[in-house]
Motif scaffolding. Sequence first.
Motif, mmCIF file in Angstrom:
data_model
loop_
_atom_site.group_PDB
_atom_site.id
_atom_site.type_symbol
_atom_site.label_atom_id
_atom_site.label_comp_id
_atom_site.label_asym_id
_atom_site.label_seq_id
_atom_site.Cartn_x
_atom_site.Cartn_y
_atom_site.Cartn_z
ATOM 1 N N PHE A 221 0.845 -1.183 0.000
ATOM 2 C CA PHE A 221 0.000 0.000 0.000
ATOM 3 C C PHE A 221 0.890 1.246 0.000
ATOM 4 O O PHE A 221 1.869 1.317 0.752
ATOM 5 C CB PHE A 221 -0.934 0.017 1.209
ATOM 6 N N ILE A 222 0.530 2.198 -0.841
ATOM 7 C CA ILE A 222 1.300 3.440 -0.933
ATOM 8 C C ILE A 222 0.490 4.560 -0.314
ATOM 9 O O ILE A 222 -0.684 4.748 -0.644
ATOM 10 C CB ILE A 222 1.637 3.776 -2.401
ATOM 11 N N SER A 223 1.117 5.292 0.547
ATOM 12 C CA SER A 223 0.443 6.414 1.192
ATOM 13 C C SER A 223 0.068 7.473 0.160
ATOM 14 O O SER A 223 0.755 7.650 -0.856
ATOM 15 C CB SER A 223 1.368 7.037 2.252
ATOM 16 N N GLU A 224 -1.034 8.145 0.400
ATOM 17 C CA GLU A 224 -1.464 9.197 -0.525
ATOM 18 C C GLU A 224 -0.435 10.306 -0.646
ATOM 19 O O GLU A 224 -0.390 11.009 -1.653
ATOM 20 C CB GLU A 224 -2.804 9.782 -0.056
ATOM 21 N N ARG A 225 0.393 10.479 0.386
ATOM 22 C CA ARG A 225 1.395 11.541 0.352
ATOM 23 C C ARG A 225 2.749 11.071 -0.172
ATOM 24 O O ARG A 225 3.676 11.870 -0.279
ATOM 25 C CB ARG A 225 1.575 12.102 1.766
ATOM 26 N N ASP A 226 2.835 9.801 -0.501
ATOM 27 C CA ASP A 226 4.108 9.257 -0.986
ATOM 28 C C ASP A 226 4.237 9.501 -2.495
ATOM 29 O O ASP A 226 3.867 8.654 -3.314
ATOM 30 C CB ASP A 226 4.188 7.767 -0.686
ATOM 31 N N GLU A 227 4.727 10.668 -2.859
ATOM 32 C CA GLU A 227 4.844 11.015 -4.279
ATOM 33 C C GLU A 227 5.855 10.136 -4.992
ATOM 34 O O GLU A 227 5.650 9.745 -6.146
ATOM 35 C CB GLU A 227 5.226 12.489 -4.420
ATOM 36 N N ALA A 230 4.266 6.783 -5.655
ATOM 37 C CA ALA A 230 3.273 6.876 -6.730
ATOM 38 C C ALA A 230 3.944 6.990 -8.083
ATOM 39 O O ALA A 230 3.501 6.411 -9.073
ATOM 40 C CB ALA A 230 2.357 8.078 -6.488
ATOM 41 N N SER A 234 3.722 4.378 -11.147
ATOM 42 C CA SER A 234 3.320 4.831 -12.483
ATOM 43 C C SER A 234 4.331 4.399 -13.534
ATOM 44 O O SER A 234 3.962 4.005 -14.646
ATOM 45 C CB SER A 234 3.172 6.356 -12.481
#
Length: 503
Positions: A221-227, A230, A234
Motif C-alpha cells: 500500500f502506498i500512502s497518498e502523500r508518498d509522491e 506513486a 506509475s
Amino acid sequence: MKAHLMYKDRDFDLKGELPSNRQALTQDLELSTLFKSMALGDDFLFEVAKKAVLSGLNNLDTILYRQNILKDCLNNPSIIRDIYDITIESIERKKKTYFGFFNRYPSSILHSSIDVLQIFVDILKKLRIIADAHADKFASEGFRLFFTMLKKELGDEYFACVQNHLEELKFRNGVLISAELGEGNKGSNYILRKPQGKTQDKKESWVQRIFAKKQPVFTIFISERDESGARALSELKDKGINLVANALSQSADHILSFFNMLRTELAFYVGCLNLYERLAQIGEPVSFPLPVDAGERRHSFKGLYDVCLALSLEQKIVGNDVNADGKDLVMITGANQGGKSTFLRSIGLAQLMMQCGMFVPAESFSSNICQNLFTHYKREEDTTMNSGKLDEELGRMSDIVDKITPNSMLLFNESFAATNEREGSEIARQIISALLERRVKVFFVTHLYEFAHGFYDKKLKNTLFLRAERQNDGRRTFKLVDGEPLQTSFGEDLYNGIFGTGS
C-alpha cells in the motif's frame, strides 16, 4: 483498408512532383480559373485539383476507370459529399484529442489512442451505414470495390470485437503485469497480462469469490502523500503497457491514414462536382470524352468551348466543331480578335481534363492520349533587357525540345513573330517540320502568312487549316472554319472599331 478511387492499384500521391512546365501551362491555359471553380475557396480542394489536372494520365484504362467513378459521383452528389464530410469530421475530431507534451508517456498514449479509436469506430459505423443503404446506386468498378471493402472489413463482429478491446484497455479493475528480475535486480521483461476471469462469460458470484482457492499474493500500500512511491508505481505501469500503447497508437494512425487518403481522393471528385454545378448554372454543356491510344491520331469534337472564359464571364461561350482525325498539324489563321487564342486554349484545357479522368467542356469530344502537353505562347517584352524577345522565345523552345517525346502535343500561339516575316516563317517552318517528324501533334495559331501558306501549298494529308470566321461587315462570329490562310488579319477592322471609319 484502401480507397482506390483514383487508381486501381495504388494511392493518389498528393506530394508527388508536378511536371516541369506546370507554370507555363497554368499561365497559358489560365488554369487557376479552373482550379478556383473546383475549389470554391477551399485550399485543400484547390491543391488536389491542381495536382490531379497537371499530373494527367497516360493510361487509357485508368482514365476510363476515373470517368466511371465520376459518373457515379454526378449521379449521387449528396452521398459523395456526405462521405467527404465524414472524412473531414474524422480528421478534425482527431486533432481535438491531441495531448502534445503528455503523449510522451505510455499511459497518456494509451488513453488518447483509446479516445481516438472510439471516435474512429463511431465514424466507421457511419461509413458502413452509407455502404449498406446506397451501394446499389453505384455502378463503377471503383465504388463497387470500395463499398464491398467497407462491408467486408467493417462487419458487426469487427465492431463488437474492437469495442470489447477498447473497454478492456481502460483497465477499470487495475493492470496485471508480470516482470522478471534482471541484472542488478532491476526489473526486465515487463509483460501486460490478461486480467484473471476475463475469459469467463459471466462474473463469479460473491460467494464463489470468497471460497475460491486463491494464489498467494503480496500487497503493498502506498500512502497518498508518498509522491515517490506513486511515481515509481506509475513508471512500472508504463513499462507494462508500453507495447500495447504503441500498438494502439499505430492502429489509430493506420485508420487516420485511411481517412486522409479517402478525403484526398474524394476531394478530386468533389471539385468536379463543384465545377459541374457551376457550368450547369451558366448553361454550358459537358460530356465524357472518348480517349484513344497515344499512337492513334484522333481529335474531333462538337461544341468545344473555353471553360475558363465561360467561368470568368459567367455566360455561355461560342463553341466550335472540328474534325482533325488523322491530322498531326492544325494551322489556325484569320482575323484579329476572331477567337483563335480562345480556341487554342480550349484545346489544351480539354486535353488536360480528359487525361485526368474528368468530363470536358463540349457536346462531344474524342482525342488520342498525349504523352505530354506543352505550350509556347508569346510573352511580354523582357523589361530587364537581359535578352531580346526572339532570344527568349527560342530559349523556351529549346527547353521544350529537351523534354518533348513522340506522341506529345504542342500548342503555339503567335510564336516567332518577334522578327521579320521571312525570318520568323523560316524558323517556324524548320521547328514544325522537325516536330512532325518526331510524331508530335501541333496546333499553331499564327499571323505569319508565308509560313502558313507554305504548308498549305504542300497539300499535306496530315494537316488541317482553320480560319477565324469574319463576316463581310467585319463582325467576328468566333467560329473556326476550314479555310486557306489569308494574307491579311483584318487589322483595319480593329482600327475602325476604335476610331471609326471617318468621312
